[in-house]
Design an enzyme around this catalytic site. Structure first.
Site, PDB file in Angstrom:
ATOM      1  CB  ALA A  64      -0.692  -0.084   1.080  1.00  0.00           C
ATOM      2  CG  ASP A  65       0.185   4.541  -2.776  1.00  0.00           C
ATOM      3  OD1 ASP A  65      -1.070   4.546  -2.232  1.00  0.00           O
ATOM      4  OD2 ASP A  65       0.289   4.524  -4.105  1.00  0.00           O
ATOM      5  CB  SER A  66       0.925   7.829   1.627  1.00  0.00           C
ATOM      6  OG  SER A  66       1.006   8.401   0.426  1.00  0.00           O
ATOM      7  CG  LEU A  67      -4.126   7.621  -2.929  1.00  0.00           C
ATOM      8  CD1 LEU A  67      -4.841   9.063  -2.242  1.00  0.00           C
ATOM      9  CD2 LEU A  67      -3.989   8.053  -4.455  1.00  0.00           C
ATOM     10  CG  ASP A  68      -3.337   1.797  -2.235  1.00  0.00           C
ATOM     11  OD1 ASP A  68      -4.003   2.250  -2.716  1.00  0.00           O
ATOM     12  OD2 ASP A  68      -1.812   1.424  -2.302  1.00  0.00           O
TER      13      ASP A  68
END
Length: 79
Positions: A37-41
């Site tokens: 996951a990235d920060s947007l996820d």
């Protein structure tokens, strides 16, 4: 209203959002490193939780979530 088994709910949501088999999402899974996951996820996950359960997750809490268990533990304190 909060679900009875918060872990299973978070597991399903993360599985769907990250296009993974929910069974691969474990309490000790690192959200970014293990699940990709990235920060947007993470932000989208928490916005969904806020909408679904009528809670507000402060940014300073958001920054401390590293594992799936961290998210589950926080949500359980909001019941």
């Amino acid at each position: 209203m909060m679900p009875e088994n918060m872990f299973e709910e978070v597991q399903k949501i993360l599985g769907k959002q990250l296009r993974r088999d929910p069974a691969t999402v474990q309490m000790d899974s690192l959200i970014q490193k293990d699940l990709g996951a990235d920060s947007l996820d993470i932000l989208q996950l928490l916005m969904r939780m806020e909408d679904d359960y009528g809670i507000v997750i402060p940014d300073e809490k958001l920054a401390k979530f590293e594992t799936v268990g961290d998210v589950v533990a926080y949500l359980e304190t909001q019941k």
